[in-house]
Write an enzyme that holds these catalytic residues in place. Structure first.
Site, PDB file in Angstrom:
ATOM      1  N   LEU A  76      -7.824 -59.275  47.965  1.00 16.20           N
ATOM      2  CA  LEU A  76      -7.248 -60.531  48.442  1.00 16.20           C
ATOM      3  C   LEU A  76      -8.176 -61.715  48.185  1.00 16.20           C
ATOM      4  O   LEU A  76      -7.712 -62.846  48.043  1.00 16.20           O
ATOM      5  CB  LEU A  76      -6.895 -60.421  49.921  1.00 16.20           C
ATOM      6  CG  LEU A  76      -5.834 -59.361  50.268  1.00 16.20           C
ATOM      7  CD1 LEU A  76      -5.310 -59.582  51.688  1.00 16.20           C
ATOM      8  CD2 LEU A  76      -4.690 -59.363  49.277  1.00 16.20           C
ATOM      9  N   GLY A 125     -12.391 -52.792  49.800  1.00 19.24           N
ATOM     10  CA  GLY A 125     -11.447 -52.936  48.694  1.00 19.24           C
ATOM     11  C   GLY A 125     -10.451 -54.062  48.921  1.00 19.24           C
ATOM     12  O   GLY A 125     -10.112 -54.810  47.990  1.00 19.24           O
ATOM     13  N   CYS A 126      -9.984 -54.188  50.146  1.00 19.28           N
ATOM     14  CA  CYS A 126      -8.984 -55.215  50.455  1.00 19.28           C
ATOM     15  C   CYS A 126      -9.598 -56.609  50.427  1.00 19.28           C
ATOM     16  O   CYS A 126      -8.934 -57.577  50.022  1.00 19.28           O
ATOM     17  CB  CYS A 126      -8.354 -54.929  51.812  1.00 19.28           C
ATOM     18  SG  CYS A 126      -7.532 -53.322  51.860  1.00 19.28           S
ATOM     19  N   THR A 127     -10.857 -56.721  50.830  1.00 14.74           N
ATOM     20  CA  THR A 127     -11.540 -58.007  50.735  1.00 14.74           C
ATOM     21  C   THR A 127     -11.695 -58.410  49.272  1.00 14.74           C
ATOM     22  O   THR A 127     -11.493 -59.576  48.908  1.00 14.74           O
ATOM     23  CB  THR A 127     -12.918 -57.937  51.420  1.00 14.74           C
ATOM     24  OG1 THR A 127     -12.741 -57.611  52.803  1.00 14.74           O
ATOM     25  CG2 THR A 127     -13.664 -59.263  51.303  1.00 14.74           C
ATOM     26  N   THR A 164     -11.634 -54.587  55.126  1.00 15.61           N
ATOM     27  CA  THR A 164     -12.209 -53.439  54.425  1.00 15.61           C
ATOM     28  C   THR A 164     -12.694 -53.887  53.046  1.00 15.61           C
ATOM     29  O   THR A 164     -12.273 -54.926  52.529  1.00 15.61           O
ATOM     30  CB  THR A 164     -11.182 -52.307  54.277  1.00 15.61           C
ATOM     31  OG1 THR A 164     -10.034 -52.803  53.581  1.00 15.61           O
ATOM     32  CG2 THR A 164     -10.754 -51.779  55.637  1.00 15.61           C
TER      33      THR A 164
END
Length: 201
Positions: free
Chosen positions: A97, A92-94, A90
């Site tokens: 992280l 935001g998560c990309t 996703t």
């Protein structure tokens, strides 16, 4: 109730009041004898706060094609960053992280274990970890049991809230952010400062 003929009005009132009291008492006794029902609201999980021991857990993890089990207790003696995130691949998560990967030495440095956790399964983790070349394993909490222990679940949703915890070498939480901003530079600066404090303690 019949009128009491021949009694003064004050005595009539007293008699009426006494009758009402007796009737109320009888009704109350009947109610107390009946089974009582109580509505109990669902317990809200307590979010671990600074100074508290981090709840222990063991979860399966993927680093590329390598599968392992991560036991929080076994990492005692190291500084640990626990990062719950909504989902693999996703936006935001990309960003989050990817930032952890690209600025690992600035944000964390040596002696720090970074544990990203989501409700994604191991197949998803394997593919994303391989694609992104993360230097840390992705932990799978499909039942959201661990996320619940850390107050990182979203009621009615099958993915976690974006939260971050820093755990000191003694296993106690030193920092938490329950609304970590994946695109906020301030959030990363605060996290890096918390990790530095944990390493210095």
């Amino acid at each position: 109730m019949k009128r009491m003929i021949g009694q003064p009005r004050s005595m009539q009132c007293a008699t009426l009041v006494a009758g009402l009291v007796l009737a109320t008492a009888a009704q109350s006794g009947a109610q107390s004898a009946a089974p009582q029902t109580m509505t109990v609201s669902a317990a809200v999980p307590m979010v671990p706060d600074s100074g508290m021991l981090a709840p222990d857990f063991t979860l399966p993890a993927m680093l590329g094609a390598t599968k392992s089990n991560v036991d929080l207790r076994a990492l005692r003696g190291r500084v640990i960053v626990i990062a719950f995130y909504p989902g693999d691949k996703t936006t935001g998560c990309t960003a989050e992280l990817g930032k952890f990967r690209d600025e690992f030495s600035q944000l964390f440095g040596e002696g720090v274990s970074v544990l990203p956790i989501s409700a994604d399964n191991m197949t998803s983790h394997a593919a994303w970890s391989d694609e992104m070349h993360f230097p840390f394993a992705l932990l799978s909490d499909t039942s959201q049991t661990v996320a619940s222990l850390y107050g990182s679940t979203i009621p009615g949703r099958a993915y976690d809230n974006r939260t971050v915890f820093v755990v000191g070498r003694d296993g106690r939480i030193l920092y938490r952010n329950l609304k970590f901003g994946a695109l906020s530079e301030m959030a990363y600066r605060d996290l890096a400062a918390a990790v530095a404090r944990a390493k210095a303690s």
